[in-house]
Design an enzyme around this catalytic site. Sequence first.
Site, PDB file in Angstrom:
ATOM      1  N   GLY A  43       0.767  -1.227   0.000  1.00  0.00           N
ATOM      2  CA  GLY A  43       0.000   0.000   0.000  1.00  0.00           C
ATOM      3  C   GLY A  43       0.802   1.284   0.000  1.00  0.00           C
ATOM      4  N   GLU A  94       4.344  -6.680   0.961  1.00  0.00           N
ATOM      5  CA  GLU A  94       3.778  -6.989  -0.352  1.00  0.00           C
ATOM      6  C   GLU A  94       3.542  -5.706  -1.162  1.00  0.00           C
ATOM      7  OE1 GLU A  94       1.355 -10.914   1.320  1.00  0.00           O
ATOM      8  OE2 GLU A  94       0.286  -9.044   0.958  1.00  0.00           O
ATOM      9  N   PRO A  95       4.596  -4.968  -1.499  1.00  0.00           N
ATOM     10  CA  PRO A  95       4.423  -3.729  -2.272  1.00  0.00           C
ATOM     11  C   PRO A  95       4.088  -4.017  -3.725  1.00  0.00           C
ATOM     12  CG  PRO A  95       6.750  -4.212  -1.994  1.00  0.00           C
ATOM     13  CD  PRO A  95       6.001  -5.244  -1.189  1.00  0.00           C
ATOM     14  N   GLY A  96       3.285  -3.169  -4.304  1.00  0.00           N
ATOM     15  CA  GLY A  96       2.975  -3.266  -5.733  1.00  0.00           C
ATOM     16  C   GLY A  96       3.325  -1.976  -6.434  1.00  0.00           C
ATOM     17  N   ARG A  97       2.499  -0.957  -6.181  1.00  0.00           N
ATOM     18  CA  ARG A  97       2.692   0.356  -6.814  1.00  0.00           C
ATOM     19  C   ARG A  97       4.085   0.918  -6.570  1.00  0.00           C
ATOM     20  NH1 ARG A  97      -1.794   3.397  -7.266  1.00  0.00           N
ATOM     21  NH2 ARG A  97      -2.636   2.302  -5.461  1.00  0.00           N
ATOM     22  N   ARG A 112      -7.794   4.896 -13.837  1.00  0.00           N
ATOM     23  CA  ARG A 112      -7.657   5.395 -12.466  1.00  0.00           C
ATOM     24  C   ARG A 112      -8.271   6.785 -12.253  1.00  0.00           C
ATOM     25  NH1 ARG A 112      -3.363   6.513 -10.227  1.00  0.00           N
ATOM     26  NH2 ARG A 112      -4.001   5.894  -8.117  1.00  0.00           N
ATOM     27  N   CYS A 165     -15.997   7.229 -26.010  1.00  0.00           N
ATOM     28  CA  CYS A 165     -17.316   7.861 -26.090  1.00  0.00           C
ATOM     29  C   CYS A 165     -17.904   8.068 -24.705  1.00  0.00           C
ATOM     30  CB  CYS A 165     -18.252   7.017 -26.946  1.00  0.00           C
ATOM     31  SG  CYS A 165     -17.716   6.905 -28.663  1.00  0.00           S
ATOM     32  N   GLU A 166     -17.204   8.824 -23.876  1.00  0.00           N
ATOM     33  CA  GLU A 166     -17.626   9.171 -22.524  1.00  0.00           C
ATOM     34  C   GLU A 166     -17.135  10.585 -22.225  1.00  0.00           C
ATOM     35  OE1 GLU A 166     -19.263   7.356 -20.255  1.00  0.00           O
ATOM     36  OE2 GLU A 166     -19.334   5.447 -21.347  1.00  0.00           O
TER      37      GLU A 166
END
Length: 418
Positions: free
Chosen positions: A235, A277-280, A316, A347-348
């Site tokens: 996190g 457990e790092p990801g980012r 994101r 198309c948003e």
Amino acid sequence: MIELFPDSARVERGELELGGVAAGALAERFGTPLLVYCERTLRERARALRAAAGGPVFFGTKAFPNVALLRLLREEGIGADVASTGELAFATAAGLRGEELVAHGNNKDGRFLAQAAAAGATVALDAADEAALAAAAGAVRALVRVTLGVDADTHEAIRTGHHGSKFGLPPAQALGLVAEAGRRGLDVLGLHVHVGSQLADFDAQAETIVRLAAFAARCRSELGWTARVADLGGGFGIRHHPDEQVPDAAGLAAAAAETARTAFAGAGLPAPEVWLEPGRSLVGRAGVTLYRVGSVKPLDGVTWVAVDGGMSDNPRPQLYGARYTALLANRADEPASGPVSVAGMHCESGDVLIDDVVLPAARRGDLLAVPATGAYTLAMASNYNGVPRPAAVLVADGEARLIRRRETVDDLLALETG
């Protein structure tokens, strides 16, 4: 702004270079949108986090499941945290086995548990009946995930440690799961916690670790079981925008490990082996997305610069209100002409990548570089509007290597059966 880019980023003769390769050359060879990973940044972040943790580190594979990237991290001593049969397949294809793997998820089925057990993974038990399922699947080692009621200061969609979270169990139920897992013959190594993602400070994690030590002491008192492992999850945040102030992940990791050892000692417990457990924080800053500019529309109150990607390759901003910035990669040294908003091609009306960024006057054909996109972008990509997902490359020492090929429309049609 260059500090948001990977370690190897520099501007040479007005053009952005990554890993010694010009952005224009990358776009010409591999097309756009293109996710570019810097090998130097990946390796340096891996080494820094391992040194800070003082124990095993497992990459949060959901940040970007990719065989070449997992293999590179394994070379640096990083294992993998996997939460599906697909993520497990990526990890095992990269050569990860046994104690290099931790299997997660709030709804693990028998198939996933059997595959995780066959790979020798440690299983993080997340529900009351998972001890029986894991034992039946042949798992040997386990953790028990406990939810301790701490609200992290982050977007509500990425909080995980609060009361009522879908993840883990509150203390009374977690205590029962520790006992049940032991009765089922599992080697329960320790406890797992996770408070949320993109954490900008240490307060919530520190409070969680103190509560974890108290819960571990309760387990010892009531069950006679001593936790040998404190898995503190991940996190740790990164900066995506110049206005963000986020502490360095290695410093947070070191503080988490030391807090755990101190808290366990204060609770009268032996020092646990700390897992992270790092990801980012491992891959986020290593990645840059290159887009080709299309239409430029000066309108009343806003100039829209449209690019050839958007919410299909980076959802994101729509999911979490994430803020990004950008550099005009082919004219990086030109003076800015004013603020623009960067729109995607979908198309948003909500397909806006960047609400407000100051750039030189953009023209059709320019190349836009968005930093800090190495995590949870391509990993969360979709085929909205029938758009194939981008390619990814790894750059180092003036060389670029394709690590994920670009999807084609034929790939999408191959799934159709009608």
